[in-house]
Design a protein around this motif. Structure first.
Motif, PDB file in Angstrom:
ATOM      1  N   PHE A   1       0.757  -1.248   0.134  1.00  0.00           N
ATOM      2  CA  PHE A   1       0.173   0.061  -0.020  1.00  0.00           C
ATOM      3  C   PHE A   1       0.934   1.264   0.022  1.00  0.00           C
ATOM      4  CE2 PHE A   1      -3.935  -2.163   1.507  1.00  0.00           C
ATOM      5  CZ  PHE A   1      -3.389  -3.345   2.094  1.00  0.00           C
TER       6      PHE A   1
ATOM      7  N   TYR B   1       0.149   5.166   1.429  1.00  0.00           N
ATOM      8  CA  TYR B   1      -0.881   6.185   1.893  1.00  0.00           C
ATOM      9  C   TYR B   1      -0.097   7.621   1.982  1.00  0.00           C
ATOM     10  CZ  TYR B   1      -3.936   2.702   3.717  1.00  0.00           C
ATOM     11  OH  TYR B   1      -4.849   1.660   3.812  1.00  0.00           O
TER      12      TYR B   1
ATOM     13  N   GLN C   1       0.025  11.412   3.812  1.00  0.00           N
ATOM     14  CA  GLN C   1      -0.409  12.458   4.958  1.00  0.00           C
ATOM     15  C   GLN C   1      -0.141  13.770   4.753  1.00  0.00           C
ATOM     16  OE1 GLN C   1       1.460  11.356   8.968  1.00  0.00           O
ATOM     17  NE2 GLN C   1      -0.376  11.732   9.907  1.00  0.00           N
TER      18      GLN C   1
ATOM     19  N   GLY D   1      -2.860  16.313   8.577  1.00  0.00           N
ATOM     20  CA  GLY D   1      -2.792  15.035   9.350  1.00  0.00           C
ATOM     21  C   GLY D   1      -3.424  13.970   9.168  1.00  0.00           C
TER      22      GLY D   1
ATOM     23  N   LEU E   1      -4.757  10.634   7.192  1.00  0.00           N
ATOM     24  CA  LEU E   1      -4.216   9.611   6.115  1.00  0.00           C
ATOM     25  C   LEU E   1      -5.210   9.270   5.090  1.00  0.00           C
ATOM     26  CD1 LEU E   1      -2.619   7.749   9.424  1.00  0.00           C
ATOM     27  CD2 LEU E   1      -1.306   8.234   7.191  1.00  0.00           C
TER      28      LEU E   1
ATOM     29  N   PHE F   1       3.742   7.227   3.146  1.00  0.00           N
ATOM     30  CA  PHE F   1       3.844   6.129   3.915  1.00  0.00           C
ATOM     31  C   PHE F   1       3.621   4.637   2.771  1.00  0.00           C
ATOM     32  CE2 PHE F   1       4.855   7.285   8.333  1.00  0.00           C
ATOM     33  CZ  PHE F   1       3.592   8.361   8.152  1.00  0.00           C
TER      34      PHE F   1
ATOM     35  N   SER G   1       1.337  -5.869   4.002  1.00  0.00           N
ATOM     36  CA  SER G   1       0.168  -6.869   4.629  1.00  0.00           C
ATOM     37  C   SER G   1       0.635  -8.174   4.432  1.00  0.00           C
ATOM     38  CB  SER G   1      -0.949  -6.469   4.412  1.00  0.00           C
ATOM     39  OG  SER G   1      -2.137  -7.524   4.836  1.00  0.00           O
TER      40      SER G   1
ATOM     41  N   LEU H   1      -0.317  -5.238   9.551  1.00  0.00           N
ATOM     42  CA  LEU H   1       0.236  -4.394   8.620  1.00  0.00           C
ATOM     43  C   LEU H   1       1.368  -3.672   9.066  1.00  0.00           C
ATOM     44  CD1 LEU H   1      -2.573  -4.332   7.480  1.00  0.00           C
ATOM     45  CD2 LEU H   1      -1.954  -1.992   6.392  1.00  0.00           C
ATOM     46  N   THR H   2       2.519  -3.654   8.299  1.00  0.00           N
ATOM     47  CA  THR H   2       3.757  -3.018   8.921  1.00  0.00           C
ATOM     48  C   THR H   2       4.154  -1.754   7.800  1.00  0.00           C
ATOM     49  OG1 THR H   2       4.730  -5.049   9.342  1.00  0.00           O
ATOM     50  CG2 THR H   2       6.106  -3.180   8.857  1.00  0.00           C
ATOM     51  N   PHE H   3       3.961  -0.704   8.342  1.00  0.00           N
ATOM     52  CA  PHE H   3       4.354   0.638   7.520  1.00  0.00           C
ATOM     53  C   PHE H   3       5.954   1.131   7.596  1.00  0.00           C
ATOM     54  CE2 PHE H   3       0.281   2.979   6.817  1.00  0.00           C
ATOM     55  CZ  PHE H   3      -0.493   2.069   7.155  1.00  0.00           C
ATOM     56  N   GLY H   4       6.093   1.599   6.721  1.00  0.00           N
ATOM     57  CA  GLY H   4       7.728   2.266   6.546  1.00  0.00           C
ATOM     58  C   GLY H   4       7.482   3.714   7.414  1.00  0.00           C
ATOM     59  N   GLN H   5       8.749   3.954   7.654  1.00  0.00           N
ATOM     60  CA  GLN H   5       9.017   5.232   8.422  1.00  0.00           C
ATOM     61  C   GLN H   5       8.355   6.566   7.751  1.00  0.00           C
ATOM     62  OE1 GLN H   5      11.428   3.258   7.128  1.00  0.00           O
ATOM     63  NE2 GLN H   5      13.008   3.111   8.407  1.00  0.00           N
ATOM     64  N   GLY H   6       8.137   6.400   6.625  1.00  0.00           N
ATOM     65  CA  GLY H   6       7.629   7.515   5.850  1.00  0.00           C
ATOM     66  C   GLY H   6       8.549   8.498   5.380  1.00  0.00           C
TER      67      GLY H   6
END
Lengths: 118, 114
Positions: free
Chosen positions: A35, A37, A39, A43, A45, A91, A95, A106-111
């Motif tokens: 995915f 996303y 932001q 603020g 998402l 981000f 999944s 879910l694991t997100f990256g640091q952005g």
């Protein structure tokens, strides 16, 4: 364990430049979902795209395009002709099933903070 | 209007005082999840729920509890908050087939634990 790395902490460009945001992932699963996303400074998402591991076709949506390459475990995001409104934190997320029965984890990256200057 | 709501939006509390952050969605979504966002760490999943009475741990569940007694609500409970739980919290929901689809996020709750 699954992992998502967005190595670019911050990127700064001038309007109309093209910019690519990198996303590299690690997973032991053969079936997984990726995915992106957005932001914005306000603020919230906002969902941009979902890709499953069996679909390696690149996707284009207006000025946005995504390049999914399983061989390098990357799912990069390119904005063409960037605009000031593209300024946001982006981000990447992964999944995977990981031997379970669902893809809810879910694991997100640091952005990556993208700043587009006029 | 389809939405995910969180309350409160802002909260300052003291160490050890139990608190609950509510999350509610009106889209009849099966999947709900809680995340915390910290500078340099991105979003980290705390807990998720695939349906009523089905919850599971994310990456950072320590110090948190959740419950899913109704489809629309997914409260986050901090039994004994500590300063390291100061963060921005997001609730999200998704219509789920076999996988997680597009997630709709709430507006966020900024929590400060003194």
């Amino acid at each position: 364990a699954q992992k998502v790395t967005q190595a670019q902490t911050e990127i700064s460009v001038v309007e109309k430049e093209d910019v690519t945001l990198d996303c590299v992932y690690e997973t032991r699963d053969t079936t997984y979902y990726l995915f992106w996303y957005k932001q914005p400074p306000s603020g919230e998402l906002v969902f941009l795209i979902r890709r499953n591991s069996f679909d390696e076709q690149n996707e284009i949506s207006g000025r946005y395009s995504w390049n999914f390459q399983k061989s390098t475990s990357s799912f990069n995001f390119t904005i063409t002709a960037s605009q000031v409104v593209d300024s946001a934190v982006y981000f990447c997320a992964l999944s995977e099933n990981a031997g379970g029965t669902s893809y809810g984890k879910l694991t997100f990256g640091q952005g990556t903070i993208l700043t587009v200057h006029p | 209007e389809a939405q995910v709501t969180q309350n409160p939006r802002y909260l300052i509390t003291v160490t050890g005082k139990k608190l609950t952050v509510t999350c509610s969605q009106n889209m009849n979504h099966e999947y709900m999840s809680w995340y915390r966002q910290d500078p340099g760490l991105g979003l980290r999943q705390i807990y998720y729920s695939m349906n009523v009475e089905v919850t599971d741990k994310g990456d950072v569940p320590e110090g948190y509890k959740v419950s899913r007694k109704e489809k629309r609500n997914f409260p986050l409970i901090l039994e004994s908050p500590s300063p390291n739980q100061t963060s921005l919290y997001f609730c999200a929901s998704s219509f789920r087939l076999a996988t997680v689809n597009e997630q709709f996020f709430g507006p966020g709750t900024r929590l400060t634990v003194l």
